[in-house]
Design a protein around this motif. Structure first.
Motif, short mmCIF file in Angstrom:
data_model
loop_
_atom_site.label_atom_id
_atom_site.label_comp_id
_atom_site.label_asym_id
_atom_site.label_seq_id
_atom_site.Cartn_x
_atom_site.Cartn_y
_atom_site.Cartn_z
N ARG A 50 1.96 5.06 0.76
CA ARG A 50 1.72 6.12 1.73
C ARG A 50 2.76 7.20 1.53
O ARG A 50 3.78 6.99 0.87
CB ARG A 50 1.81 5.57 3.16
N PRO B 65 0.83 -1.20 0.00
CA PRO B 65 0.00 0.00 0.00
C PRO B 65 0.87 1.25 0.00
O PRO B 65 1.80 1.37 0.81
CB PRO B 65 -0.79 -0.11 1.31
N GLN C 54 0.25 9.76 5.54
CA GLN C 54 -1.01 10.06 4.87
C GLN C 54 -1.21 9.12 3.69
O GLN C 54 -0.27 8.49 3.21
CB GLN C 54 -1.01 11.52 4.38
N GLU C 55 -2.45 9.04 3.23
CA GLU C 55 -2.77 8.25 2.06
C GLU C 55 -2.03 8.81 0.83
O GLU C 55 -1.72 10.01 0.78
CB GLU C 55 -4.27 8.25 1.79
N GLN D 228 -1.40 8.16 -3.73
CA GLN D 228 -1.72 7.44 -4.95
C GLN D 228 -0.52 6.60 -5.39
O GLN D 228 0.63 6.93 -5.07
CB GLN D 228 -2.08 8.42 -6.06
#
Length: 257
Positions: free
Chosen positions: A104, A102, A112-113, A115
């Motif tokens: 970050r 994933p 934080q998130e 793309q």
């Protein structure tokens, strides 16, 4: 009858030749992104140390003597630990398109998130596949380190004579010396956040493509690190200059810049 016999012999000869010639594997290719201990390439009864930054064909069999990570040209990452043996193309990560961690990003002192960032993985790796025999004669000196990871044009062009290992002319002085264009093992630099691996291990990558494996229980300044990879089950604590601490749990592909 004679013509038929000759034809049969030719057919047998061609079949034997085809059997003797091993076809080039079409399995996916990966690169050795980082290694905290030697990753060995098995060639018959021999084992040779793979250079960080090397391209690896799918039919290559590897044995890890410590934590390491492969990056497939589709973007998938495969983490290895001590004792793991793997045929490069047989890993499930070889079939992925994009990273399996994933994404970050580090911002405002926290995580934080983010793309997913498209990347051309193949361009990061060189066709240097193994370190030269001369690099194993003594402890790794700076010269041998250069031979193992930075030899121009690939080690396949070098002779077996140790005198031919490495460049034949002195390198130009900075700033005229070109940056290393491929993934390579190297120093992360000083300053920046400090990483402490609380469990497992992590992998850092700098803006000049140097990588290092961070081992458990050590405080490591991340310096010029732009990417921190934390595998599933690993935990890292990031310490700021102001004393703040942020825990990072894997799996995660964390962008620091």
């Amino acid at each position: 009858m004679a013509q038929r016999l000759v034809g049969c012999l030719l057919a047998v000869g061609v079949a034997s030749l085809a059997t003797a010639c091993k076809e080039r594997s079409d399995k996916p290719i990966a690169g050795l992104l980082a290694a905290g201990a030697p990753v060995l390439r098995i060639e018959g009864k021999e084992q040779r140390t793979v250079a960080v930054g090397a391209q690896l064909l799918g039919d290559v069999t590897l044995t890890a003597t410590g934590p390491a990570v492969l990056e497939y040209f589709g973007g998938g990452l495969r983490f290895l630990e001590k004792g793991d043996t793997l045929e490069v193309g047989d890993a499930g990560e070889a079939k992925l398109h994009g990273s399996n961690l994933p994404p970050r990003r580090w911002a405002e002192g926290g995580i934080q998130e983010a793309q997913r960032v498209p990347r051309i993985v193949a361009a990061r790796y060189t066709n240097v596949q193994v370190t030269p025999a001369s690099a194993h004669e003594d402890a790794y000196s700076s010269t041998q380190y250069f031979v193992a990871f930075f030899t121009p044009n690939g080690l396949q062009n070098l002779g077996s004579d140790t005198r031919h290992d490495g460049p034949h002319q002195p390198l130009p002085a900075p700033p005229f010396r070109p940056k290393v264009p491929f993934i390579h093992a190297g120093d992360l630099g000083e300053g920046g956040l400090v990483a402490v691996v609380d469990d497992g291990f992590a992998v850092a990558e700098t803006d000049d493509l140097a990588t290092a494996v961070l081992l458990e229980g050590r405080e490591v300044p991340l310096g010029r690190t732009v990417r921190l990879l934390v595998p599933d089950g690993s935990e890292v604590i990031l310490k700021g200059k102001d004393g703040t601490e942020v825990e990072v749990e894997g799996p995660v592909d964390l962008r620091l810049r």
